[in-house]
Motif scaffolding. Structure first.
Motif, PDB file in Angstrom:
ATOM      1  N   THR A 160      33.689  30.317  41.936  1.00 30.38           N
ATOM      2  CA  THR A 160      35.064  30.791  41.867  1.00 30.38           C
ATOM      3  C   THR A 160      35.542  31.450  43.152  1.00 30.38           C
ATOM      4  OG1 THR A 160      34.447  32.981  41.050  1.00 30.38           O
ATOM      5  CG2 THR A 160      34.752  31.242  39.406  1.00 30.38           C
ATOM      6  N   LEU A 161      34.613  31.787  44.035  1.00 29.67           N
ATOM      7  CA  LEU A 161      34.892  32.552  45.259  1.00 29.67           C
ATOM      8  C   LEU A 161      35.308  33.988  44.971  1.00 29.67           C
ATOM      9  CD1 LEU A 161      36.804  29.969  47.505  1.00 29.67           C
ATOM     10  CD2 LEU A 161      34.373  30.512  47.471  1.00 29.67           C
ATOM     11  N   ARG A 162      35.272  34.412  43.735  1.00 29.85           N
ATOM     12  CA  ARG A 162      35.692  35.765  43.397  1.00 29.85           C
ATOM     13  C   ARG A 162      34.686  36.777  43.950  1.00 29.85           C
ATOM     14  NH1 ARG A 162      39.192  37.878  39.833  1.00 29.85           N
ATOM     15  NH2 ARG A 162      39.653  35.801  39.048  1.00 29.85           N
ATOM     16  N   PRO A 163      35.160  37.798  44.681  1.00 27.51           N
ATOM     17  CA  PRO A 163      34.242  38.830  45.182  1.00 27.51           C
ATOM     18  C   PRO A 163      33.535  39.559  44.036  1.00 27.51           C
ATOM     19  CG  PRO A 163      36.337  38.940  46.322  1.00 27.51           C
ATOM     20  CD  PRO A 163      36.531  38.003  45.175  1.00 27.51           C
ATOM     21  N   GLU A 164      32.242  39.789  44.207  1.00 34.49           N
ATOM     22  CA  GLU A 164      31.444  40.483  43.201  1.00 34.49           C
ATOM     23  C   GLU A 164      30.793  41.737  43.761  1.00 34.49           C
ATOM     24  OE1 GLU A 164      28.758  37.348  42.020  1.00 34.49           O
ATOM     25  OE2 GLU A 164      30.059  36.814  40.333  1.00 34.49           O
ATOM     26  N   GLY A 165      30.906  41.948  45.061  1.00 33.26           N
ATOM     27  CA  GLY A 165      30.318  43.141  45.670  1.00 33.26           C
ATOM     28  C   GLY A 165      30.658  43.185  47.140  1.00 33.26           C
ATOM     29  N   VAL A 166      30.609  44.392  47.711  1.00 34.98           N
ATOM     30  CA  VAL A 166      30.820  44.554  49.143  1.00 34.98           C
ATOM     31  C   VAL A 166      29.883  45.639  49.646  1.00 34.98           C
ATOM     32  CG1 VAL A 166      32.746  46.179  48.779  1.00 34.98           C
ATOM     33  CG2 VAL A 166      32.511  44.986  50.969  1.00 34.98           C
ATOM     34  N   THR A 167      29.265  45.375  50.788  1.00 36.82           N
ATOM     35  CA  THR A 167      28.325  46.308  51.404  1.00 36.82           C
ATOM     36  C   THR A 167      28.812  46.644  52.805  1.00 36.82           C
ATOM     37  OG1 THR A 167      26.478  45.314  50.196  1.00 36.82           O
ATOM     38  CG2 THR A 167      25.929  46.672  52.110  1.00 36.82           C
ATOM     39  N   PRO A 168      29.042  47.918  53.112  1.00 35.71           N
ATOM     40  CA  PRO A 168      29.449  48.288  54.474  1.00 35.71           C
ATOM     41  C   PRO A 168      28.262  48.189  55.434  1.00 35.71           C
ATOM     42  CG  PRO A 168      29.194  50.248  53.123  1.00 35.71           C
ATOM     43  CD  PRO A 168      29.017  49.078  52.198  1.00 35.71           C
ATOM     44  N   LEU A 169      28.549  47.813  56.668  1.00 33.56           N
ATOM     45  CA  LEU A 169      27.535  47.708  57.712  1.00 33.56           C
ATOM     46  C   LEU A 169      27.907  48.632  58.868  1.00 33.56           C
ATOM     47  CD1 LEU A 169      27.134  43.811  57.887  1.00 33.56           C
ATOM     48  CD2 LEU A 169      25.764  45.420  56.540  1.00 33.56           C
ATOM     49  N   ALA A 170      26.904  49.041  59.624  1.00 34.01           N
ATOM     50  CA  ALA A 170      27.142  49.896  60.790  1.00 34.01           C
ATOM     51  C   ALA A 170      25.944  49.764  61.725  1.00 34.01           C
ATOM     52  CB  ALA A 170      27.328  51.352  60.364  1.00 34.01           C
ATOM     53  N   ASP A 171      26.119  50.256  62.959  1.00 37.31           N
ATOM     54  CA  ASP A 171      24.991  50.255  63.881  1.00 37.31           C
ATOM     55  C   ASP A 171      24.125  51.493  63.649  1.00 37.31           C
ATOM     56  OD1 ASP A 171      26.196  52.426  65.154  1.00 37.31           O
ATOM     57  OD2 ASP A 171      26.817  51.291  66.916  1.00 37.31           O
ATOM     58  N   GLU A 172      23.157  51.718  64.527  1.00 36.18           N
ATOM     59  CA  GLU A 172      22.203  52.809  64.341  1.00 36.18           C
ATOM     60  C   GLU A 172      22.861  54.182  64.396  1.00 36.18           C
ATOM     61  OE1 GLU A 172      20.048  49.195  65.727  1.00 36.18           O
ATOM     62  OE2 GLU A 172      21.908  50.209  66.274  1.00 36.18           O
ATOM     63  N   ARG A 173      24.025  54.283  65.000  1.00 33.69           N
ATOM     64  CA  ARG A 173      24.737  55.568  65.095  1.00 33.69           C
ATOM     65  C   ARG A 173      25.813  55.708  64.032  1.00 33.69           C
ATOM     66  NH1 ARG A 173      26.912  54.964  70.970  1.00 33.69           N
ATOM     67  NH2 ARG A 173      27.292  52.914  70.050  1.00 33.69           N
ATOM     68  N   GLY A 174      25.925  54.696  63.169  1.00 32.10           N
ATOM     69  CA  GLY A 174      26.947  54.725  62.136  1.00 32.10           C
ATOM     70  C   GLY A 174      28.281  54.169  62.585  1.00 32.10           C
ATOM     71  N   ALA A 175      28.343  53.582  63.780  1.00 30.09           N
ATOM     72  CA  ALA A 175      29.588  53.015  64.297  1.00 30.09           C
ATOM     73  C   ALA A 175      29.789  51.608  63.745  1.00 30.09           C
ATOM     74  CB  ALA A 175      29.554  52.983  65.819  1.00 30.09           C
ATOM     75  N   PRO A 176      31.046  51.145  63.627  1.00 29.33           N
ATOM     76  CA  PRO A 176      31.314  49.800  63.103  1.00 29.33           C
ATOM     77  C   PRO A 176      30.712  48.715  63.993  1.00 29.33           C
ATOM     78  CG  PRO A 176      33.316  51.127  63.137  1.00 29.33           C
ATOM     79  CD  PRO A 176      32.282  51.892  63.904  1.00 29.33           C
ATOM     80  N   LEU A 177      30.435  47.570  63.374  1.00 26.52           N
ATOM     81  CA  LEU A 177      29.910  46.406  64.081  1.00 26.52           C
ATOM     82  C   LEU A 177      30.999  45.357  64.242  1.00 26.52           C
ATOM     83  CD1 LEU A 177      26.551  45.834  62.141  1.00 26.52           C
ATOM     84  CD2 LEU A 177      26.813  46.894  64.384  1.00 26.52           C
ATOM     85  N   ASP A 178      30.965  44.652  65.367  1.00 28.25           N
ATOM     86  CA  ASP A 178      31.759  43.425  65.492  1.00 28.25           C
ATOM     87  C   ASP A 178      30.855  42.295  65.016  1.00 28.25           C
ATOM     88  OD1 ASP A 178      33.401  41.352  66.088  1.00 28.25           O
ATOM     89  OD2 ASP A 178      33.492  41.713  68.241  1.00 28.25           O
ATOM     90  N   SER A 179      30.668  42.224  63.698  1.00 23.34           N
ATOM     91  CA  SER A 179      29.682  41.321  63.106  1.00 23.34           C
ATOM     92  C   SER A 179      30.233  39.900  63.033  1.00 23.34           C
ATOM     93  CB  SER A 179      29.276  41.826  61.716  1.00 23.34           C
ATOM     94  OG  SER A 179      30.394  42.357  61.025  1.00 23.34           O
ATOM     95  N   GLU A 180      29.501  38.952  63.625  1.00 21.52           N
ATOM     96  CA  GLU A 180      30.003  37.586  63.758  1.00 21.52           C
ATOM     97  C   GLU A 180      29.108  36.521  63.142  1.00 21.52           C
ATOM     98  OE1 GLU A 180      32.870  36.712  64.886  1.00 21.52           O
ATOM     99  OE2 GLU A 180      33.588  38.539  65.837  1.00 21.52           O
ATOM    100  N   GLY A 181      27.794  36.693  63.197  1.00 24.83           N
ATOM    101  CA  GLY A 181      26.871  35.685  62.684  1.00 24.83           C
ATOM    102  C   GLY A 181      26.048  36.220  61.537  1.00 24.83           C
ATOM    103  N   LEU A 182      25.691  35.335  60.602  1.00 30.14           N
ATOM    104  CA  LEU A 182      24.981  35.766  59.388  1.00 30.14           C
ATOM    105  C   LEU A 182      24.042  34.682  58.910  1.00 30.14           C
ATOM    106  CD1 LEU A 182      24.690  37.604  56.781  1.00 30.14           C
ATOM    107  CD2 LEU A 182      26.591  36.252  55.847  1.00 30.14           C
ATOM    108  N   THR A 183      22.846  35.103  58.517  1.00 28.26           N
ATOM    109  CA  THR A 183      21.964  34.241  57.755  1.00 28.26           C
ATOM    110  C   THR A 183      21.162  35.132  56.811  1.00 28.26           C
ATOM    111  OG1 THR A 183      20.347  32.424  57.907  1.00 28.26           O
ATOM    112  CG2 THR A 183      20.027  34.283  59.390  1.00 28.26           C
TER     113      THR A 183
END
Length: 326
Positions: free
Chosen positions: A94-117
């Motif tokens: 359905t593509l319906r979102p079922e969860g979301v997890t925040p990500l950050a770097d080692e200092r807690g700063a946001p990531l420019d996250s581009e690739g995933l596996t």
């Protein structure tokens, strides 16, 4: 409601075979042998359907957009990565979102996250193009490991043009990251693919580097390994007033270089009555950045693409269901 979805185009019932809502006419449904001939983008690629169902949506207060990568999780769900430091879990049908997890770097700063596996143990390997870096994240988003990166990829990289694609090769022993653009001093039509080899303890050590030739004006926006160990490569570019160019290639390694074969220029796909909010050579197109293989059968791969709307009112979060005969 936890999920608020504002539709950019009409939506219909999800078809499990393509993992997408049919957002075009009824003829967009595939038959049992694949997409109909009038849905051909090329002799090797056809499009089943597209969906704008998540365009300008929010989930638990998080904007469901800026999607830069897709991966199939071990439980069959889809992982969708936002380049604004959020990892979504989507129902594959359905593509319906079922969860979301925040990500950050080692200092807690946001990531420019581009690739995933997603690794075999369910952890997520995520590339960030600002450092550049590749990190392993637990399911709660915490950082488990950070992989080594060669100095030349950090010091000679073009800003905002590093690790755009990430994939595990079959067997899970080799991880590959694709640079989006050439390094300073490299030929203008060559980008580098960096690999890592899995160690006996489950981590990754640096492996070989390979070159890949890009088309003029384009960069690599995603790579995905095929079951036989080759790569599907998305090349993408944007020209103001004209729109996006998105081409899908099959790449095969020969020594230290990957040779490519064009599978389809997505501008040649039928539009399926799609609309665009800015000029495009085909209104179906947008800023396509994510890609995952979701299944296979009858000699074809089911490939899911997603566009990054950059949280921009003139762009669209759009999913595309392709059938690819490599």
């Amino acid at each position: 409601m936890r999920l608020r979805i504002l539709l950019a185009t009409a939506t219909a019932t999800l078809a499990a075979a393509g993992c997408l809502t049919a957002a075009g006419p009824a003829s967009a449904r595939p038959d049992d042998t694949g997409a109909r001939p009038d849905h051909a983008c090329s002799p090797s690629v056809s499009i089943d359907r597209f969906s704008d169902a998540l365009d300008k949506a929010t989930y638990d207060g998080t904007y469901v957009g800026n999607l830069s990568a897709l991966a199939v999780d071990r439980d069959g769900s889809l992982a969708a990565l936002s380049d604004r430091s959020a990892l979504f879990r989507l129902d594959a049908r359905t593509l319906r979102p079922e969860g979301v997890t925040p990500l950050a770097d080692e200092r807690g700063a946001p990531l420019d996250s581009e690739g995933l596996t997603v690794d075999r143990d369910g952890t997520a390997l995520v590339s960030s193009e600002t450092e550049p870096a590749v990190r392993r994240h637990a399911r709660d988003g915490s950082i488990l490991d950070r992989l080594p990166v060669p100095e030349e990829l950090r010091t000679r990289a073009r800003a905002n043009g590093t690790f755009e694609g990430l994939t595990l090769l079959p067997g899970g022993r080799t991880l590959l990251a694709a640079m989006e653009y050439p390094l300073a001093g490299d030929p203008a039509d060559r980008v580098r693919f960096q690999t890592w080899r899995r160690t006996a303890h489950g981590g990754f050590r640096l492996g070989g580097q390979y070159t890949y030739r890009i088309d003029p004006g384009l960069g690599v926006s995603e790579v995905t390994a095929t079951p036989d160990g080759r790569l599907l490569v998305l090349e993408r570019g944007f020209t103001p007033g004209v729109g996006n160019t998105v081409r899908l290639y099959l790449a095969d390694r020969h020594g230290t270089a990957y040779a490519k074969t064009l599978l389809a220029d997505l501008a040649d796909c039928p539009s399926l009555s799609a609309t665009a909010r800015q000029p495009q050579p085909n209104p179906l197109l947008d800023n396509i950045e994510g890609m995952a293989i979701t299944g296979r059968g009858r000699g074809r791969l089911k490939v899911l693409l997603v566009s990054d709307d950059n949280q921009n009112e003139n762009q669209t979060t759009r999913f595309y269901a392709l059938r690819v005969r490599p």
